[in-house]
Design a protein around this motif. Structure first.
Motif, PDB file in Angstrom:
ATOM      1  N   VAL A 478     -46.697 -30.281  19.344  1.00 54.65           N
ATOM      2  CA  VAL A 478     -46.854 -29.587  18.069  1.00 54.65           C
ATOM      3  C   VAL A 478     -45.561 -29.707  17.238  1.00 54.65           C
ATOM      4  CG1 VAL A 478     -47.106 -27.302  17.033  1.00 54.65           C
ATOM      5  CG2 VAL A 478     -48.630 -27.997  18.867  1.00 54.65           C
ATOM      6  N   LEU A 479     -44.411 -29.493  17.891  1.00 51.52           N
ATOM      7  CA  LEU A 479     -43.137 -29.602  17.182  1.00 51.52           C
ATOM      8  C   LEU A 479     -42.889 -31.026  16.673  1.00 51.52           C
ATOM      9  CD1 LEU A 479     -40.803 -27.379  19.419  1.00 51.52           C
ATOM     10  CD2 LEU A 479     -41.786 -26.828  17.186  1.00 51.52           C
ATOM     11  N   LEU A 480     -43.306 -32.046  17.448  1.00 55.04           N
ATOM     12  CA  LEU A 480     -43.138 -33.412  17.009  1.00 55.04           C
ATOM     13  C   LEU A 480     -43.976 -33.707  15.774  1.00 55.04           C
ATOM     14  CD1 LEU A 480     -41.992 -36.240  17.424  1.00 55.04           C
ATOM     15  CD2 LEU A 480     -43.872 -36.692  19.047  1.00 55.04           C
ATOM     16  N   ALA A 481     -45.243 -33.222  15.758  1.00 52.19           N
ATOM     17  CA  ALA A 481     -46.096 -33.429  14.585  1.00 52.19           C
ATOM     18  C   ALA A 481     -45.510 -32.737  13.366  1.00 52.19           C
ATOM     19  CB  ALA A 481     -47.510 -32.920  14.877  1.00 52.19           C
ATOM     20  N   LEU A 482     -44.991 -31.493  13.538  1.00 50.51           N
ATOM     21  CA  LEU A 482     -44.369 -30.793  12.427  1.00 50.51           C
ATOM     22  C   LEU A 482     -43.124 -31.541  11.911  1.00 50.51           C
ATOM     23  CD1 LEU A 482     -44.654 -27.058  13.606  1.00 50.51           C
ATOM     24  CD2 LEU A 482     -45.817 -28.123  11.663  1.00 50.51           C
ATOM     25  N   LYS A 483     -42.358 -32.138  12.796  1.00 53.45           N
ATOM     26  CA  LYS A 483     -41.168 -32.881  12.386  1.00 53.45           C
ATOM     27  C   LYS A 483     -41.539 -34.095  11.545  1.00 53.45           C
ATOM     28  CE  LYS A 483     -36.882 -34.809  14.208  1.00 53.45           C
ATOM     29  NZ  LYS A 483     -36.075 -35.056  15.446  1.00 53.45           N
ATOM     30  N   ILE A 484     -42.664 -34.784  11.914  1.00 50.55           N
ATOM     31  CA  ILE A 484     -43.105 -35.948  11.144  1.00 50.55           C
ATOM     32  C   ILE A 484     -43.565 -35.503   9.761  1.00 50.55           C
ATOM     33  CG2 ILE A 484     -44.819 -37.782  11.018  1.00 50.55           C
ATOM     34  CD1 ILE A 484     -44.714 -37.909  14.090  1.00 50.55           C
ATOM     35  N   CYS A 485     -44.309 -34.373   9.693  1.00 47.06           N
ATOM     36  CA  CYS A 485     -44.753 -33.870   8.396  1.00 47.06           C
ATOM     37  C   CYS A 485     -43.567 -33.461   7.518  1.00 47.06           C
ATOM     38  CB  CYS A 485     -45.688 -32.672   8.612  1.00 47.06           C
ATOM     39  SG  CYS A 485     -47.284 -33.102   9.317  1.00 47.06           S
ATOM     40  N   LEU A 486     -42.563 -32.817   8.150  1.00 42.53           N
ATOM     41  CA  LEU A 486     -41.388 -32.397   7.387  1.00 42.53           C
ATOM     42  C   LEU A 486     -40.619 -33.597   6.837  1.00 42.53           C
ATOM     43  CD1 LEU A 486     -39.488 -30.122   6.480  1.00 42.53           C
ATOM     44  CD2 LEU A 486     -38.311 -30.352   8.666  1.00 42.53           C
ATOM     45  N   LYS A 487     -40.499 -34.655   7.624  1.00 37.47           N
ATOM     46  CA  LYS A 487     -39.791 -35.844   7.167  1.00 37.47           C
ATOM     47  C   LYS A 487     -40.511 -36.504   6.011  1.00 37.47           C
ATOM     48  CE  LYS A 487     -37.948 -40.232   8.838  1.00 37.47           C
ATOM     49  NZ  LYS A 487     -37.812 -41.128   9.998  1.00 37.47           N
ATOM     50  N   TRP A 488     -41.839 -36.590   6.112  1.00 35.69           N
ATOM     51  CA  TRP A 488     -42.591 -37.207   5.012  1.00 35.69           C
ATOM     52  C   TRP A 488     -42.522 -36.333   3.749  1.00 35.69           C
ATOM     53  CZ3 TRP A 488     -46.825 -35.834   2.090  1.00 35.69           C
ATOM     54  CH2 TRP A 488     -47.389 -36.868   1.287  1.00 35.69           C
ATOM     55  N   THR A 489     -42.538 -35.056   3.940  1.00 36.10           N
ATOM     56  CA  THR A 489     -42.530 -34.135   2.803  1.00 36.10           C
ATOM     57  C   THR A 489     -41.199 -34.161   2.038  1.00 36.10           C
ATOM     58  OG1 THR A 489     -44.060 -32.670   3.992  1.00 36.10           O
ATOM     59  CG2 THR A 489     -42.866 -31.740   2.109  1.00 36.10           C
ATOM     60  N   THR A 490     -40.100 -34.329   2.765  1.00 35.11           N
ATOM     61  CA  THR A 490     -38.771 -34.264   2.144  1.00 35.11           C
ATOM     62  C   THR A 490     -38.183 -35.618   1.773  1.00 35.11           C
ATOM     63  OG1 THR A 490     -37.765 -34.282   4.361  1.00 35.11           O
ATOM     64  CG2 THR A 490     -38.197 -32.127   3.329  1.00 35.11           C
ATOM     65  N   ASN A 491     -38.964 -36.703   1.851  1.00 35.35           N
ATOM     66  CA  ASN A 491     -38.410 -38.010   1.445  1.00 35.35           C
ATOM     67  C   ASN A 491     -38.442 -38.126  -0.074  1.00 35.35           C
ATOM     68  OD1 ASN A 491     -41.075 -38.522   0.804  1.00 35.35           O
ATOM     69  ND2 ASN A 491     -41.442 -39.968   2.465  1.00 35.35           N
ATOM     70  N   GLY A 492     -37.906 -39.274  -0.583  1.00 34.37           N
ATOM     71  CA  GLY A 492     -37.742 -39.445  -2.027  1.00 34.37           C
ATOM     72  C   GLY A 492     -39.048 -39.467  -2.775  1.00 34.37           C
ATOM     73  N   ALA A 493     -40.107 -39.968  -2.151  1.00 36.54           N
ATOM     74  CA  ALA A 493     -41.375 -40.104  -2.875  1.00 36.54           C
ATOM     75  C   ALA A 493     -42.113 -38.800  -2.982  1.00 36.54           C
ATOM     76  CB  ALA A 493     -42.251 -41.163  -2.163  1.00 36.54           C
ATOM     77  N   ASN A 494     -41.842 -37.876  -2.083  1.00 38.37           N
ATOM     78  CA  ASN A 494     -42.620 -36.631  -2.073  1.00 38.37           C
ATOM     79  C   ASN A 494     -41.757 -35.407  -2.278  1.00 38.37           C
ATOM     80  OD1 ASN A 494     -45.273 -37.900  -1.008  1.00 38.37           O
ATOM     81  ND2 ASN A 494     -43.745 -38.600   0.448  1.00 38.37           N
ATOM     82  N   GLY A 495     -40.418 -35.619  -2.473  1.00 40.72           N
ATOM     83  CA  GLY A 495     -39.558 -34.438  -2.633  1.00 40.72           C
ATOM     84  C   GLY A 495     -39.730 -33.804  -3.983  1.00 40.72           C
TER      85      GLY A 495
END
Length: 495
Positions: A478-495
């Motif tokens: 669960v923590l790994l899936a949340l980490k992937i979502c957080l990384k995608w959410t905070t990148n340049g295209a979605n920040g």
């Protein structure tokens, strides 16, 4: 008979006569006296020297010409005596009249005859001459010394006769020359040096007179071949015309010089005005340069501040605060969020307070990602409250499920653990919907574990009727899936 020492007549040092002078033959004696100048030529020299006196001539040039003619016509006349030699000339003449001349006899006398020769009358005392050297010691003249040294006795010897002959030779040399004799070697060298210098000066003077005589002769020749009176008058008239023309030119030059002086004064005034203007220009130029330098320094400071602000902005833009607020990692078999372990395994007791706090951070992370993506869950509402976080069901009976557990041993624990399992399954359902939304936005995002109902990957998130190792592994997924979502959410295209 007693003989005193023979002294040098200049330095008054004792002399030692050469053996050739002591045993001087009469023929040698006559040869020496014959080479000396006669006393008559010396007595005639003052008259000639008076004629050549420069003061008696009308001009120095005439005197030089007359001297050159006299020198060319009478080259055989000996050199004039000095005033000092002329002063003692009468005394020397009297001495010569009283003493017999040695060149009157050429007969060699035997020693027996020489002994009977009477001694001559000693010559009178002569005035002492000045010494060539710098010291001046008062001494007697050579005649008085010879009179005292060679005074004859009743029995003259051949040695005394030779000494008297030598003394007479010195007297003759002193009377016919300007120098008192005898002289030592050093005084003789000084005398020769002075005579050589006088000779050189006389030669130079003679050369000058000869050159002047040649010039005078040339001028006389030119005067003899001069132009006639008419030619001379024409030449004078021509020179007068040239003079008038030169005077006119001089006047024109004076007027031109006056004009140039006026122009020069005007140019000096203009120059002063230009200097004042130039000084004012340089002052303004310096002020402008100072202002430009100040503006340049200010611009440089602003550019440096701007560059620093841009660098800070870029650094802040690259900074992910979510990674600092929600630091997901692992500690052995446990997944961790902000250092809090999520799960339990046999042999490693983890307090429920730590697990509940970790679940509160996990629910807050899911809530933050959904709000960041502006995503709303359909069936549940997340209520992050730290260690006592809950999930509320928005459809149906709208029940609240506690997302925290307890380690109390009582009957109500079973009921509570059941509600805790339902809350974890609801959380997993919300995570599945969020993952589907992310994949719909970016299909390239890859999640390693699939979610199906209460299972993520191959393990279930329920605690009841499950092993603690499997439950801990599912929470790590669960923590790994949340980490992937957080990384995608905070990148340049979605920040």
């Amino acid at each position: 008979m007693s003989f005193g020492p023979i002294l040098c007549q200049q330095c008054k040092e004792p002399l030692q006569l050469d053996a050739s002078l002591i045993d001087l033959a009469p023929s040698t004696y006559d040869m020496i006296t014959a080479t000396l100048p006669s006393s008559q030529s010396q007595s005639r020299r003052p008259a000639n020297s008076i004629k050549a006196d420069p003061s008696s001539s009308s001009s120095p040039a005439k005197f030089a010409w007359q001297s050159a003619r006299n020198g060319s016509t009478s080259t055989d006349t000996p050199a004039a005596l000095s005033s000092r030699a002329q002063g003692k000339q009468p005394q020397r003449a009297g001495a010569m009249s009283n003493s017999p001349l040695p060149n009157e006899s050429f007969v060699l006398l035997q020693d027996s005859v020489i002994r009977d020769i009477p001694s001559p009358i000693p010559s009178p005392t002569r005035a002492k001459k000045g010494s060539l050297k710098t010291r001046h010691t008062p001494t007697k003249s050579v005649d008085m010394q010879t009179a005292t040294q060679f005074e004859p006795d009743h029995d003259p010897s051949p040695l005394s006769h030779h000494l008297r002959s030598t003394a007479r030779l010195f007297n003759i040399l002193s009377s016919r020359t300007d120098i008192d004799h005898p002289l030592c070697a050093e005084c003789t060298q000084i005398l020769l040096h002075n005579l050589q210098r006088q000779l050189d000066e006389t030669k130079r003077e003679r050369d000058g007179y000869i050159a002047f005589e040649k010039e005078v002769r040339k001028e006389r020749e030119k005067e003899g071949q001069g132009p006639s009176k008419e030619e001379t008058e024409k030449k004078i008239e021509k020179l007068k015309q040239e003079e008038r023309f030169a005077i006119e030119q001089l006047r024109d030059a004076e007027r031109e010089r006056q004009q140039l002086d006026d122009e020069l004064r005007q140019l000096e005034l203009d120059e002063q005005a230009l200097e004042i203007e130039e000084a004012e220009f340089w002052r303004a130029h310096n002020d402008h340069i100072l202002t430009a330098e100040q503006q340049t320094a200010q611009l440089t400071s602003l550019r440096a501040a701007y560059a620093a602000d841009v660098a800070t902005l870029e650094k802040l833009e690259r900074t992910n605060v979510y990674n600092d607020a929600f630091c997901i990692g692992h500690d052995g078999v446990f997944g961790t969020i902000n250092g809090l372990r999520l799960g339990r395994v046999p042999g490693v007791p983890v307090e429920w307070a730590e697990i509940n706090a970790a679940w509160g951070q996990t629910l807050l992370l899911l809530y933050t990602i959904a709000r960041k993506l502006d995503y709303s869950f359909e069936h549940y509402r997340l209520i992050p409250m730290g260690s006592f976080s809950r999930i509320e069901k928005t459809t149906g009976d709208k029940t609240n499920y506690e997302l925290y557990g307890s380690g109390d041993l009582h009957f109500g624990r079973l009921l509570h653990n059941r509600r805790f399992d339902i809350a974890m399954v609801a959380f997993l359902d919300c995570l599945k919907h969020l993952i589907d939304h992310v994949k719909s936005q970016d299909p390239s995002v890859d999640f390693p574990h699939q979610i199906s109902k209460d299972r993520i990957g191959d393990v279930s998130v329920k605690l009841q009727f499950n092993q603690e190792e499997a439950w801990t592994r599912s929470l790590r997924h669960v923590l790994l899936a949340l980490k992937i979502c957080l990384k995608w959410t905070t990148n340049g295209a979605n920040g």
